[in-house]
Design a protein around this motif. Sequence first.
Motif, PDB file in Angstrom:
ATOM      1  N   ALA A  87     -64.696 -38.358  47.014  1.00 32.59           N
ATOM      2  CA  ALA A  87     -64.348 -39.303  48.074  1.00 32.59           C
ATOM      3  C   ALA A  87     -63.106 -38.793  48.790  1.00 32.59           C
ATOM      4  O   ALA A  87     -62.266 -38.113  48.191  1.00 32.59           O
ATOM      5  N   VAL A  88     -62.979 -39.123  50.058  1.00 31.64           N
ATOM      6  CA  VAL A  88     -61.833 -38.694  50.850  1.00 31.64           C
ATOM      7  C   VAL A  88     -61.062 -39.937  51.318  1.00 31.64           C
ATOM      8  O   VAL A  88     -61.652 -40.885  51.847  1.00 31.64           O
ATOM      9  N   PHE A  89     -59.739 -39.902  51.107  1.00 34.15           N
ATOM     10  CA  PHE A  89     -58.865 -41.002  51.503  1.00 34.15           C
ATOM     11  C   PHE A  89     -57.958 -40.482  52.606  1.00 34.15           C
ATOM     12  O   PHE A  89     -57.233 -39.496  52.410  1.00 34.15           O
ATOM     13  N   MET A  90     -58.001 -41.130  53.754  1.00 33.28           N
ATOM     14  CA  MET A  90     -57.335 -40.620  54.945  1.00 33.28           C
ATOM     15  C   MET A  90     -56.367 -41.648  55.506  1.00 33.28           C
ATOM     16  O   MET A  90     -56.681 -42.844  55.590  1.00 33.28           O
ATOM     17  N   PHE A  91     -55.193 -41.158  55.893  1.00 32.77           N
ATOM     18  CA  PHE A  91     -54.181 -41.989  56.533  1.00 32.77           C
ATOM     19  C   PHE A  91     -53.759 -41.273  57.820  1.00 32.77           C
ATOM     20  O   PHE A  91     -53.516 -40.065  57.805  1.00 32.77           O
ATOM     21  N   TYR A  92     -53.662 -42.020  58.914  1.00 35.25           N
ATOM     22  CA  TYR A  92     -53.309 -41.338  60.155  1.00 35.25           C
ATOM     23  C   TYR A  92     -52.551 -42.267  61.100  1.00 35.25           C
ATOM     24  O   TYR A  92     -52.588 -43.495  60.986  1.00 35.25           O
ATOM     25  N   LEU A  93     -51.845 -41.632  62.020  1.00 33.52           N
ATOM     26  CA  LEU A  93     -51.093 -42.314  63.059  1.00 33.52           C
ATOM     27  C   LEU A  93     -51.680 -41.945  64.409  1.00 33.52           C
ATOM     28  O   LEU A  93     -51.986 -40.774  64.664  1.00 33.52           O
ATOM     29  N   VAL A 124     -70.801 -43.140  52.581  1.00 39.52           N
ATOM     30  CA  VAL A 124     -71.416 -41.825  52.748  1.00 39.52           C
ATOM     31  C   VAL A 124     -72.737 -41.840  51.982  1.00 39.52           C
ATOM     32  O   VAL A 124     -72.766 -42.127  50.780  1.00 39.52           O
ATOM     33  N   ASP A 125     -73.815 -41.552  52.676  1.00 38.25           N
ATOM     34  CA  ASP A 125     -75.136 -41.593  52.056  1.00 38.25           C
ATOM     35  C   ASP A 125     -75.237 -40.620  50.889  1.00 38.25           C
ATOM     36  O   ASP A 125     -74.594 -39.553  50.871  1.00 38.25           O
ATOM     37  N   ARG A 126     -76.053 -41.030  49.899  1.00 38.26           N
ATOM     38  CA  ARG A 126     -76.282 -40.170  48.744  1.00 38.26           C
ATOM     39  C   ARG A 126     -76.822 -38.809  49.201  1.00 38.26           C
ATOM     40  O   ARG A 126     -77.724 -38.719  50.025  1.00 38.26           O
ATOM     41  N   GLY A 127     -76.227 -37.749  48.683  1.00 42.64           N
ATOM     42  CA  GLY A 127     -76.631 -36.399  49.053  1.00 42.64           C
ATOM     43  C   GLY A 127     -75.821 -35.815  50.187  1.00 42.64           C
ATOM     44  O   GLY A 127     -75.821 -34.600  50.401  1.00 42.64           O
ATOM     45  N   ALA A 128     -75.106 -36.669  50.944  1.00 44.41           N
ATOM     46  CA  ALA A 128     -74.252 -36.186  52.026  1.00 44.41           C
ATOM     47  C   ALA A 128     -72.863 -35.873  51.485  1.00 44.41           C
ATOM     48  O   ALA A 128     -72.496 -36.291  50.383  1.00 44.41           O
ATOM     49  N   SER A 129     -72.067 -35.167  52.263  1.00 43.03           N
ATOM     50  CA  SER A 129     -70.725 -34.759  51.842  1.00 43.03           C
ATOM     51  C   SER A 129     -69.667 -35.640  52.490  1.00 43.03           C
ATOM     52  O   SER A 129     -69.556 -35.697  53.719  1.00 43.03           O
ATOM     53  N   ALA A 130     -68.869 -36.307  51.650  1.00 44.45           N
ATOM     54  CA  ALA A 130     -67.771 -37.119  52.171  1.00 44.45           C
ATOM     55  C   ALA A 130     -66.746 -36.230  52.872  1.00 44.45           C
ATOM     56  O   ALA A 130     -66.123 -36.643  53.865  1.00 44.45           O
ATOM     57  N   VAL A 131     -66.573 -35.014  52.364  1.00 46.64           N
ATOM     58  CA  VAL A 131     -65.625 -34.084  52.980  1.00 46.64           C
ATOM     59  C   VAL A 131     -66.083 -33.727  54.392  1.00 46.64           C
ATOM     60  O   VAL A 131     -65.282 -33.690  55.338  1.00 46.64           O
ATOM     61  N   GLN A 132     -67.376 -33.485  54.578  1.00 40.88           N
ATOM     62  CA  GLN A 132     -67.886 -33.136  55.901  1.00 40.88           C
ATOM     63  C   GLN A 132     -67.768 -34.316  56.858  1.00 40.88           C
ATOM     64  O   GLN A 132     -67.404 -34.143  58.033  1.00 40.88           O
ATOM     65  N   VAL A 133     -68.069 -35.524  56.374  1.00 42.66           N
ATOM     66  CA  VAL A 133     -67.953 -36.716  57.227  1.00 42.66           C
ATOM     67  C   VAL A 133     -66.503 -36.903  57.665  1.00 42.66           C
ATOM     68  O   VAL A 133     -66.213 -37.204  58.836  1.00 42.66           O
ATOM     69  N   ALA A 134     -65.564 -36.725  56.720  1.00 42.87           N
ATOM     70  CA  ALA A 134     -64.137 -36.849  57.048  1.00 42.87           C
ATOM     71  C   ALA A 134     -63.710 -35.756  58.024  1.00 42.87           C
ATOM     72  O   ALA A 134     -62.937 -36.010  58.966  1.00 42.87           O
ATOM     73  N   ALA A 135     -64.201 -34.529  57.810  1.00 44.53           N
ATOM     74  CA  ALA A 135     -63.856 -33.418  58.704  1.00 44.53           C
ATOM     75  C   ALA A 135     -64.350 -33.684  60.124  1.00 44.53           C
ATOM     76  O   ALA A 135     -63.647 -33.399  61.108  1.00 44.53           O
ATOM     77  N   ASP A 136     -65.539 -34.235  60.251  1.00 46.74           N
ATOM     78  CA  ASP A 136     -66.075 -34.559  61.573  1.00 46.74           C
ATOM     79  C   ASP A 136     -65.203 -35.613  62.263  1.00 46.74           C
ATOM     80  O   ASP A 136     -64.972 -35.551  63.480  1.00 46.74           O
ATOM     81  N   PHE A 137     -64.721 -36.581  61.498  1.00 48.15           N
ATOM     82  CA  PHE A 137     -63.851 -37.611  62.057  1.00 48.15           C
ATOM     83  C   PHE A 137     -62.539 -36.989  62.547  1.00 48.15           C
ATOM     84  O   PHE A 137     -62.017 -37.355  63.609  1.00 48.15           O
ATOM     85  N   ILE A 138     -61.988 -36.055  61.751  1.00 51.17           N
ATOM     86  CA  ILE A 138     -60.743 -35.380  62.133  1.00 51.17           C
ATOM     87  C   ILE A 138     -60.917 -34.645  63.458  1.00 51.17           C
ATOM     88  O   ILE A 138     -60.064 -34.730  64.355  1.00 51.17           O
TER      89      ILE A 138
END
Length: 439
Positions: A87-93, A124-138
């Motif tokens: 899981a990815v935990f993100m904090f941003y301004l 995040v759907d089963r089988g998908a990457s939370a890291v990739q979803v977070a990276a796309d958001f970034i």
Amino acid sequence: MNYKSYLFMLFAVGFLFACSTQPQQTEMVKPDWSDNPWPEIRKKRINQLLPEAMKAAGVDCWITIGRENHNDPIAVHVGAENAGGTAVFMFYLDDSGFHSLAFSPDGEATSLDELNIHDEVIRVDRGASAVQVAADFIKEKGFKIIAVNSSSSNTMADGLSYTQRRNLEEALGDYSSRLVSSTDLVYEWLSIKLPEEVEILKKAAQMASDFQYEAYAMIVPGKTTDAEVAKFLKAKMAEYGVTDAWHPDQNPNVNSGPDRGHSHATDKVIMPGDVIQTDFGVKLYGIWVSDIQRFAYVLKDGETEAPADIQQYWENGKAGSRIALAAMKPGVKGEDVDRAQRDLMDANGSLYVPWSTGHPVGYVAHDVGPNLGGARLETPRPAAQKLLKKGMVFAFDGFHTWKREDGTEKTISVEEMAVVTENGAEYLIQPQEDLILIK
């Protein structure tokens, strides 16, 4: 510092405690640990202190990756302690303020959302990457400076594994050049404690002190060993439902012989004429720890008080604690606190002490924050150059070291805990004023 200034400083600090010559022991009531304040305090720390820490560190996004069995050491501070799948935990301004997100595998997303820590939990759907979803958001948000937990100097900011780092960089692509270490961010965040946390640390400090007084009362000279005193303290911890402030093998460290540094208690028998050091701390609610030392002298036949030399060593160590406290205030370097005491140690004829005057304490015994040391080193560690700030909590010693008759060295290290305030610092609990005398 001239002699008159030194006397004035000691008077100013000592006046607060002049009404009593012994620390007051609280009535020992077994606490109820079921109502853990950490969840609410954690949310307050995230929403109040973390945005300021991010600004001070100059980052606009921070991500922590949680996983099962080998988690990031910062996990409990961001709500990632129960991570199963990655899981990815993100904090941003951004222009609208501070935000927190969790990108969680679907299986844990519901329970994580119920904790109400983050603004939003993104499933995040089963089988998908939370890291990739977070990276796309970034990449969508266009963050320019992204802090991650890779650090060469702060273990609390070094929880990202090599594999996690590689996967993150692959997911970010060209954005990976924007990654920076979270060292400064984590330092700025964890080094400050909320007032509610200081109150809990006071309880932890008082409990550690009270237990030590009880332990000294059970000693029978010529029979009781250091290890038996340690065993007594372990039993008190179990009775009151608290745990060790540091590694169980070295907590408590009971030592009636020569200096041994951070170590375990041995089977040495406590004898008349011994000076006993106990270095001890407890952990409350599984989060906050104390670090307190109490000293005792074992009377010889015919003695009603400690010999003049031992008493003077004690007074010297106590004076070191008081002058170190007086030197603590916002804007002062950790090195400066160490120097204030070492100048006094030199004047009092103490042998050299290799340990720093003090260290941050809170979530661990040697916590994140300025090091109160380095005044006699040619190249002090960087942490000794850090500035003290309001809300920082320290455990620190008043030192005096002398040579024993057998040629070994013994150190009195009057270890207390203090919090930095708006204009100075104050002890968390009443400090030890007199040597504990054992008949």
